[in-house]
Motif scaffolding. Structure first.
Motif, mmCIF file in Angstrom:
data_model
loop_
_atom_site.group_PDB
_atom_site.id
_atom_site.type_symbol
_atom_site.label_atom_id
_atom_site.label_comp_id
_atom_site.label_asym_id
_atom_site.label_seq_id
_atom_site.Cartn_x
_atom_site.Cartn_y
_atom_site.Cartn_z
ATOM 1 N N ASN A 174 0.830 -1.197 0.000
ATOM 2 C CA ASN A 174 0.000 0.000 0.000
ATOM 3 C C ASN A 174 0.871 1.256 0.000
ATOM 4 N N ASN A 175 0.448 2.221 -0.774
ATOM 5 C CA ASN A 175 1.120 3.517 -0.835
ATOM 6 C C ASN A 175 0.202 4.550 -0.190
ATOM 7 N N PRO A 176 0.605 5.160 0.956
ATOM 8 C CA PRO A 176 1.977 5.380 1.403
ATOM 9 C C PRO A 176 2.432 4.539 2.592
ATOM 10 N N THR A 177 1.613 3.627 3.124
ATOM 11 C CA THR A 177 1.979 2.970 4.377
ATOM 12 C C THR A 177 3.060 1.912 4.183
ATOM 13 N N GLY A 178 3.087 1.259 3.017
ATOM 14 C CA GLY A 178 4.145 0.310 2.709
ATOM 15 C C GLY A 178 3.849 -1.143 2.976
ATOM 16 N N GLU A 179 2.697 -1.465 3.556
ATOM 17 C CA GLU A 179 2.399 -2.858 3.891
ATOM 18 C C GLU A 179 1.910 -3.633 2.664
ATOM 19 N N ALA A 180 2.458 -4.818 2.470
ATOM 20 C CA ALA A 180 1.996 -5.701 1.409
ATOM 21 C C ALA A 180 0.887 -6.600 1.941
ATOM 22 N N ALA A 181 -0.105 -6.845 1.108
ATOM 23 C CA ALA A 181 -1.195 -7.739 1.498
ATOM 24 C C ALA A 181 -0.702 -9.181 1.540
ATOM 25 N N ASP A 182 -1.219 -9.954 2.499
ATOM 26 C CA ASP A 182 -0.924 -11.372 2.548
ATOM 27 C C ASP A 182 -1.521 -12.034 1.294
ATOM 28 N N PRO A 183 -0.721 -12.764 0.502
ATOM 29 C CA PRO A 183 -1.222 -13.334 -0.753
ATOM 30 C C PRO A 183 -2.438 -14.238 -0.585
ATOM 31 N N ASP A 184 -2.483 -15.028 0.495
ATOM 32 C CA ASP A 184 -3.626 -15.913 0.710
ATOM 33 C C ASP A 184 -4.883 -15.113 1.058
ATOM 34 N N GLU A 185 -4.721 -14.081 1.881
ATOM 35 C CA GLU A 185 -5.873 -13.246 2.222
ATOM 36 C C GLU A 185 -6.375 -12.493 0.993
ATOM 37 N N LEU A 186 -5.452 -12.035 0.166
ATOM 38 C CA LEU A 186 -5.848 -11.338 -1.057
ATOM 39 C C LEU A 186 -6.585 -12.279 -2.008
ATOM 40 N N ALA A 187 -6.094 -13.506 -2.132
ATOM 41 C CA ALA A 187 -6.758 -14.474 -3.002
ATOM 42 C C ALA A 187 -8.154 -14.807 -2.491
ATOM 43 N N ALA A 188 -8.300 -14.933 -1.178
ATOM 44 C CA ALA A 188 -9.615 -15.204 -0.601
ATOM 45 C C ALA A 188 -10.557 -14.027 -0.844
ATOM 46 N N PHE A 189 -10.032 -12.806 -0.717
ATOM 47 C CA PHE A 189 -10.851 -11.621 -0.982
ATOM 48 C C PHE A 189 -11.261 -11.578 -2.451
#
Length: 349
Positions: free
Chosen positions: A147-162
């Motif tokens: 995420n821009n500007p916070t810098g955190e990447a989404a967990d790939p498994d959580e993103l796939a579930a979403f």
């Protein structure tokens, strides 16, 4: 685009410093470029006297190899933002609703509004927790990872579930992976392919990772009907010949990518440790750090750094942030200049 919405739209502030006498920490681009880029660009200039081959076979093949998709799923675009616009305008109609994360890239809401649609702002770290009813009312959901500007990447498994939940709700999911190349995390395009999800559109930028933001090269990835819509809607000759040639070359520079990821990770942690002496620094997987300056005046922090030859990003322009600046992660020598400009001693041995 919706003509009425264009008349009321505004530009969005960004990083990037035009004063060449300043060391620019306001834009998050690699300070290095792959060896050989100049020769590739020079060789492409003669062929630029003709229109590009609109099929972009080599560029698509290089991009597909980089993210783990099929070449036909790659839609060449002049930069990541062009991929975002193409996705938004091919998805939304006037009156539609789009789920837009905040604080995050300001162009998302602008692009939604330009289509005559309505952004519904959701905290970036709450997006995956939305109830199904919240998804069903939205034609589009947007995720930025990291995420821009916070810098955190989404967990790939959580993103796939979403993404799977979005598909059940008939919601298109746009995943902006402009900075994902700085990590070794898999692309959402790969996960979508593995799960046969056809509601996902991925936007990628080449020029941040490879240090060439002025080149304007990027691409979208999609499958099924969404892929067909993007391919039909994209502009003819959507990449100039030099951008396509250099882009394809850069995407195959595996050693450069590996070294960049290692350097960014190492320098990011060193910078974070040092900056934490003075500021509240957000955890990050990206080539930038978000700093809360507390009760200090943000404008004064920025101006003080400029007086010492360093430009940093005013992050108060991001929705929901009131006392923040963002700084890029550069190479060690430049990072030491940043620390000095911010009155941070840190470890500069």
């Amino acid at each position: 685009m919706d003509p009425d919405s264009i008349r009321t739209a505004e530009r969005v502030p960004h990083g990037g410093e035009t004063d060449r006498d300043l060391l620019d920490f306001s834009a998050n681009t690699n300070p290095r470029i792959p060896d050989g880029v100049e020769a590739v660009y020079a060789d492409a200039l003669e062929d630029a006297r003709r229109y590009p081959d609109d099929e972009y076979i080599d560029f698509r093949a290089a991009a597909a190899r980089f993210v783990g998709c099929e070449p036909d799923d790659v839609i060449p675009t002049p930069g990541g933002l062009a991929a975002i616009r193409l996705a938004v305008e091919s998805t939304l109609e006037p009156g539609d609703e789009a789920l837009v994360p905040y604080p995050s890239f300001g162009e998302y809401a602008r692009e939604v509004r330009l289509q005559g649609a309505r952004p519904r702002f959701v905290r970036y770290d709450d997006l995956f927790d939305l109830e199904d009813e919240g998804l069903e009312s939205a034609a589009l959901a947007i995720v930025c990872t990291p995420n821009n500007p916070t810098g955190e990447a989404a967990d790939p498994d959580e993103l796939a579930a979403f993404a799977a939940r979005c598909e059940r709700a008939d919601t298109t999911l746009l995943v902006d992976e402009a900075f994902l190349g700085f990590t070794d995390l898999p692309s959402a395009a790969l996960r979508a392919r593995d799960r046969d999800l056809e509601n996902v559109i991925v936007a990628r930028s080449l020029t941040k990772l490879f240090g060439l933001p002025g080149l304007r090269a990027g691409f979208a990835v999609a499958t099924g009907e969404r892929r067909d819509a993007l391919e039909t809607a994209r502009r003819a000759w959507s990449l100039g010949t030099p951008a396509a040639r250099v882009g394809a070359y850069c995407l195959r520079q595996d050693e450069f990518v590996r070294e960049t990821r290692e350097r960014v990770a190492s320098e990011r942690e060193r910078l974070r440790d040092a900056l934490s002496e003075r500021f509240d620094v957000h955890p990050s997987d990206a080539p930038y750090l978000l700093c809360n300056v507390g009760d200090r005046d943000v404008d004064r922090v920025i101006e003080s750094a400029r007086e010492r030859g360093v430009a940093i990003r005013d992050a108060t322009t991001f929705r929901g942030l009131e006392s923040h600046v963002r700084v890029a992660v550069e190479d060690r020598e430049a990072n030491d200049r940043l620390l000095a400009a911010l009155d941070v001693r840190g470890d500069r041995d």
